[in-house]
Enzyme design. Structure first.
Site, PDB file in Angstrom:
ATOM      1  N   GLU A  44       5.578  21.402  73.139  1.00  0.00           N
ATOM      2  CA  GLU A  44       4.160  21.048  73.056  1.00  0.00           C
ATOM      3  C   GLU A  44       3.901  20.544  71.639  1.00  0.00           C
ATOM      4  OE1 GLU A  44      -0.196  23.249  72.753  1.00  0.00           O
ATOM      5  OE2 GLU A  44       1.413  24.272  73.828  1.00  0.00           O
ATOM      6  N   ARG A  48      -2.745  18.151  66.024  1.00  0.00           N
ATOM      7  CA  ARG A  48      -3.367  18.672  64.804  1.00  0.00           C
ATOM      8  C   ARG A  48      -3.043  17.834  63.578  1.00  0.00           C
ATOM      9  NH1 ARG A  48      -1.853  25.093  65.653  1.00  0.00           N
ATOM     10  NH2 ARG A  48      -2.471  25.202  67.851  1.00  0.00           N
ATOM     11  N   THR A  72      -3.368  20.714  71.882  1.00  0.00           N
ATOM     12  CA  THR A  72      -4.626  20.559  71.133  1.00  0.00           C
ATOM     13  C   THR A  72      -5.369  19.298  71.567  1.00  0.00           C
ATOM     14  OG1 THR A  72      -3.358  21.488  69.261  1.00  0.00           O
ATOM     15  CG2 THR A  72      -5.649  20.981  68.858  1.00  0.00           C
ATOM     16  N   LYS A 132      -4.022  28.240  80.304  1.00  0.00           N
ATOM     17  CA  LYS A 132      -3.539  28.746  79.017  1.00  0.00           C
ATOM     18  C   LYS A 132      -4.521  29.790  78.503  1.00  0.00           C
ATOM     19  CE  LYS A 132      -2.506  26.942  74.366  1.00  0.00           C
ATOM     20  NZ  LYS A 132      -2.207  25.709  73.606  1.00  0.00           N
TER      21      LYS A 132
END
Length: 215
Positions: A44, A48, A72, A132
């Site tokens: 993943e 960011r 994200t 999640k």
């Protein structure tokens, strides 16, 4: 009846999802290979950092056997961008109607983030069965997951946030935990130093711990 691609279960086999912040695109491909060498076939790569999107593209192009996902993802316009970059799935720390609609429109497998029973129910209303739990530790960790297992037993979780090599086995032994996510496999210092052998060692340890949790 076929399942919409956005609701499809993950295609990777690893039960440990490395959550990665890449600051230099040159790190992406050797990192992907190091994880594969340790038995982890998923990564993943978060958005960011500005290097995140081109890193996803680099892995998708050079290491096709790696299931590279975008993490994200918090804005609807990011969904199409990560798919165009080659991401095979996307994850978010939360869930908005716009984000869910964008994932459906892009036909991109998506795992929304949840923290409360109400958010889990909203995700289920949208058709999701994999979500999640984030941040897992602040949400109540294993105690929360055990509590959710009763009234929402048809949901499966990927707890992320506070998961480590020391406790991942306990998480994975819970019947409603499909996988765990964590950043401990890919510390920024190792990536910046190019210590791919150490990343492989950490990935192998996590793979072995996940296998032990199945016994």
């Amino acid at each position: 009846m076929s399942v919409h691609p956005t609701l499809s279960p993950p295609a990777f086999t690893s039960r440990v999802v490395p959550v990665i912040v890449i600051t230099d695109v040159a790190q992406a491909v050797p990192l992907a290979q190091a994880l594969l060498d340790g038995g982890v076939d998923v990564m993943e790569i978060t958005l960011r950092h500005a290097a995140g999107l081109p890193a996803i593209e680099a892995v998708a192009r050079a290491v096709p056997e790696m299931h590279v996902g975008a993490g994200t993802v918090t804005r609807a316009d990011e969904v199409r961008r990560v798919k165009d970059a080659g991401a095979s799935f996307a994850l978010s720390p939360g869930m908005t109607d716009a984000l869910v609609q964008a994932a459906f429109d892009a036909k991109l497998p998506f795992m929304p983030g949840v923290m409360t029973p109400g958010e889990v129910m909203r995700a289920r209303d949208h058709g999701f069965r994999f979500v999640k739990l984030f941040p897992a530790e602040q949400a109540g960790g294993m105690g929360m997951l055990k509590a959710l297992g009763g009234p929402l037993g048809d949901m499966r979780f990927c707890p992320t946030g506070g998961v480590s090599l020391d406790n991942m086995g306990a998480f994975l032994r819970l019947p409603n935990v499909a996988m765990v996510g964590g950043s401990w496999l890919t510390p920024v210092a190792l990536l910046e130093a190019g210590r791919w052998d150490e990343v492989t060692r950490l990935a192998r340890a996590a793979t072995e711990a996940a296998l032990a949790a199945q016994v």
